[in-house]
Design a protein around this motif. Structure first.
Motif, PDB file in Angstrom:
ATOM      1  N   PHE A  72       4.528 -26.071   0.031  1.00 17.19           N
ATOM      2  CA  PHE A  72       4.764 -26.210  -1.271  1.00 17.19           C
ATOM      3  C   PHE A  72       6.337 -26.359  -1.561  1.00 17.19           C
ATOM      4  CE2 PHE A  72       6.568 -23.706  -4.952  1.00 17.19           C
ATOM      5  CZ  PHE A  72       5.828 -24.455  -6.117  1.00 17.19           C
ATOM      6  N   ARG A  75       7.258 -29.948  -0.461  1.00 12.39           N
ATOM      7  CA  ARG A  75       6.875 -30.829  -1.651  1.00 12.39           C
ATOM      8  C   ARG A  75       7.994 -30.878  -2.484  1.00 12.39           C
ATOM      9  NH1 ARG A  75       2.032 -29.564  -2.542  1.00 12.39           N
ATOM     10  NH2 ARG A  75       2.235 -27.972  -4.462  1.00 12.39           N
ATOM     11  N   ASN A  76       8.400 -29.603  -3.389  1.00 18.33           N
ATOM     12  CA  ASN A  76       9.385 -29.645  -4.137  1.00 18.33           C
ATOM     13  C   ASN A  76      10.579 -30.392  -3.534  1.00 18.33           C
ATOM     14  OD1 ASN A  76      10.598 -28.430  -6.726  1.00 18.33           O
ATOM     15  ND2 ASN A  76       8.577 -27.359  -6.497  1.00 18.33           N
ATOM     16  N   PHE A  79      10.203 -34.023  -3.573  1.00 20.37           N
ATOM     17  CA  PHE A  79      10.432 -34.427  -4.875  1.00 20.37           C
ATOM     18  C   PHE A  79      11.856 -34.557  -5.275  1.00 20.37           C
ATOM     19  CE2 PHE A  79      10.265 -33.662  -9.511  1.00 20.37           C
ATOM     20  CZ  PHE A  79      10.018 -34.666  -9.962  1.00 20.37           C
ATOM     21  N   THR A 153       5.957 -20.123  -7.007  1.00 21.65           N
ATOM     22  CA  THR A 153       6.325 -20.704  -8.183  1.00 21.65           C
ATOM     23  C   THR A 153       7.531 -20.342  -8.794  1.00 21.65           C
ATOM     24  OG1 THR A 153       4.110 -21.218  -8.471  1.00 21.65           O
ATOM     25  CG2 THR A 153       5.283 -21.812 -10.269  1.00 21.65           C
ATOM     26  N   SER A 156      10.732 -21.200  -6.903  1.00 20.12           N
ATOM     27  CA  SER A 156      11.220 -22.538  -6.893  1.00 20.12           C
ATOM     28  C   SER A 156      11.803 -22.701  -8.448  1.00 20.12           C
ATOM     29  CB  SER A 156      10.341 -23.674  -6.699  1.00 20.12           C
ATOM     30  OG  SER A 156       9.182 -23.650  -7.423  1.00 20.12           O
ATOM     31  N   ALA A 157      11.099 -22.123  -9.433  1.00 17.63           N
ATOM     32  CA  ALA A 157      11.613 -22.145 -10.808  1.00 17.63           C
ATOM     33  C   ALA A 157      12.914 -21.553 -10.840  1.00 17.63           C
ATOM     34  CB  ALA A 157      10.595 -21.106 -11.751  1.00 17.63           C
ATOM     35  N   TRP A 160      15.335 -24.224  -9.903  1.00 15.30           N
ATOM     36  CA  TRP A 160      15.370 -25.151 -10.954  1.00 15.30           C
ATOM     37  C   TRP A 160      16.033 -24.929 -12.276  1.00 15.30           C
ATOM     38  CZ3 TRP A 160      14.021 -30.286 -11.173  1.00 15.30           C
ATOM     39  CH2 TRP A 160      13.221 -30.927 -10.037  1.00 15.30           C
TER      40      TRP A 160
HETATM   41  C1  LIG Z   1       8.346 -27.674  -8.073  1.00 13.54           C
HETATM   42  O1  LIG Z   1       8.286 -26.546  -8.509  1.00 13.54           O
HETATM   43  C2  LIG Z   1       8.461 -26.353  -9.811  1.00 13.54           C
HETATM   44  C3  LIG Z   1       8.355 -24.945 -10.578  1.00 13.54           C
HETATM   45  O2  LIG Z   1       7.744 -24.089  -9.501  1.00 13.54           O
HETATM   46  C4  LIG Z   1       6.919 -26.909 -10.332  1.00 13.54           C
HETATM   47  O3  LIG Z   1       6.695 -26.692 -11.545  1.00 13.54           O
HETATM   48  C5  LIG Z   1       6.792 -28.165  -9.894  1.00 13.54           C
HETATM   49  O4  LIG Z   1       5.678 -28.944 -10.128  1.00 13.54           O
HETATM   50  C6  LIG Z   1       7.146 -28.411  -8.451  1.00 13.54           C
HETATM   51  N1  LIG Z   1       6.930 -29.851  -8.116  1.00 13.54           N
HETATM   52  C7  LIG Z   1       6.296 -30.414  -7.118  1.00 13.54           C
HETATM   53  C8  LIG Z   1       6.591 -32.110  -7.090  1.00 13.54           C
HETATM   54  O5  LIG Z   1       5.548 -29.847  -6.581  1.00 13.54           O
END
Ligand SMILES: *[C@@H]1O[C@H](CO)[C@@H](O)[C@H](O)[C@H]1NC(C)=O
Length: 322
Positions: A72, A75-76, A79, A153, A156-157, A160
């Motif tokens: 997860f 992936r972030n 991206f 989530t 990672s929020a 961001w």
């Molecule tokens: C990256 O993390 C954010 C926050 O949790 C999420 O909203 C977003 O969809 C994620 N992006 C990808 C490409 O997974």
């Protein structure tokens, strides 16, 4: 640095808000003989980074075997890397081939904002990923419980949010200055310190502030990562079997390589005294974190990793045979 002697110019500038309408990016035009070579190399790296990271995003999305916290976050990360290379590199490639290398003043602000947003978020996300490895290796029994989807989530929020706040405040602090003098920067994108030197006002305090902020942004995550690895390595060394040790280590070595590259090049560029800034060495090191690091990411995560390799094969296989 424009000094107090130029007060009148500054006054005119203030009444007229920003006088600059465009910024000239010198890029690598003082290395004429390298232009073509750089173009070819950077293009190859960019294409590889773009599709490699895109593939990582897609594979971790469609392959249920990869629905784990590590992927997860990966992936972030991928991206972020697609995004921040796309903010800087295509423009640089166009500039390498064209006669005039200009960017509009507003475009410069937009580029700075998004570059900072993606780069600072990546810094924060690398700490989050170190924490993930820490829990996975040092608290394996609690891992699935404490690293559930909501926590992932949220973590990672947080990354961001830090990125957004820093990018917004820094871009705002630069672009509220008067810009009425020189319009050429020795860089291939609107890098914050390079742009700041154009401001027709004394920017010494801002440069110090940026250095302090950068030290914080690089050092805090770096220390967190270091601390995680101290715990991780001491746990790994306690594993009795050699096979178990190498298996545990392989799950975090990819991350360790990424961190070393990202922080290594970042530290090199930003921890030098500002007087050395804007020299050619810095531009070449910036190439490392803008092009090389994103290219390496898919290689070290995907090609060295069995789970990822079989998932890639499966995903591509499904597309080809259905
Ligand atoms: C990256 O993390 C954010 C926050 O949790 C999420 O909203 C977003 O969809 C994620 N992006 C990808 C490409 O997974």
């Amino acid at each position: 640095m424009a000094s107090e002697d130029f007060k009148p110019v500054e006054e005119i500038g203030k009444s007229n808000q920003s006088c600059l309408t465009e910024v000239v990016l010198l890029g690598f035009s003082d290395f004429q003989e390298l232009q073509v070579l750089l173009f070819v190399l950077v293009l190859l790296f960019y294409v590889f980074a773009f599709f490699g990271n895109l593939l990582t995003v897609i594979v971790t999305l469609v392959e249920p075997a990869l629905y784990t916290p590590m992927y997860f976050f990966l992936r972030n990360l991928s991206f972020l890397e697609v995004s921040y290379t796309s903010v800087t590199i295509p423009k640089m490639l166009v500039d390498l081939l064209s006669e005039t290398q200009t960017i509009s003043f507003a475009g410069c602000g937009v580029q700075m904002f998004f570059f900072l947003l993606f780069a600072v978020t990546e810094c924060s996300l690398l700490s989050v990923m170190a924490y993930d490895r820490y829990v996975a290796i040092c608290n394996p029994l609690q891992y699935t419980l404490s690293m559930n989807q909501r926590v992932c989530t949220e973590l990672s929020a947080v990354a961001w949010t830090i990125g957004t706040l820093v990018a917004f405040s820094q871009t705002l602090s630069v672009f509220t200055k008067p810009f009425c003098g020189a319009n050429t920067i020795r860089h291939f994108f609107c890098e914050i310190v390079a742009v700041l030197t154009l401001a027709s006002t004394d920017t010494h305090t801002d440069e110090v502030a940026i250095t302090v902020l950068t030290v914080l942004l690089l050092m805090v995550p770096f220390l967190l990562i270091l601390l995680s690895y101290v715990f991780i390595i001491s746990t790994i060394l306690k594993i009795p079997s050699a096979e178990g040790r190498s298996k545990a280590f392989s799950t975090c070595s990819s991350h360790l390589i990424m961190v070393s590259l990202f922080y290594g090049s970042g530290t090199f560029v930003y921890m030098e005294p500002t007087s050395v800034h804007s020299q050619s060495k810095e531009r070449f090191f910036s190439l490392v974190y803008t092009v090389l690091t994103p290219t390496v990411n898919p290689i070290i995560y995907s090609l060295r990793n069995k789970e990822m390799k079989s998932a890639v094969k499966k995903t591509i296989g499904q597309k080809v045979f259905s």
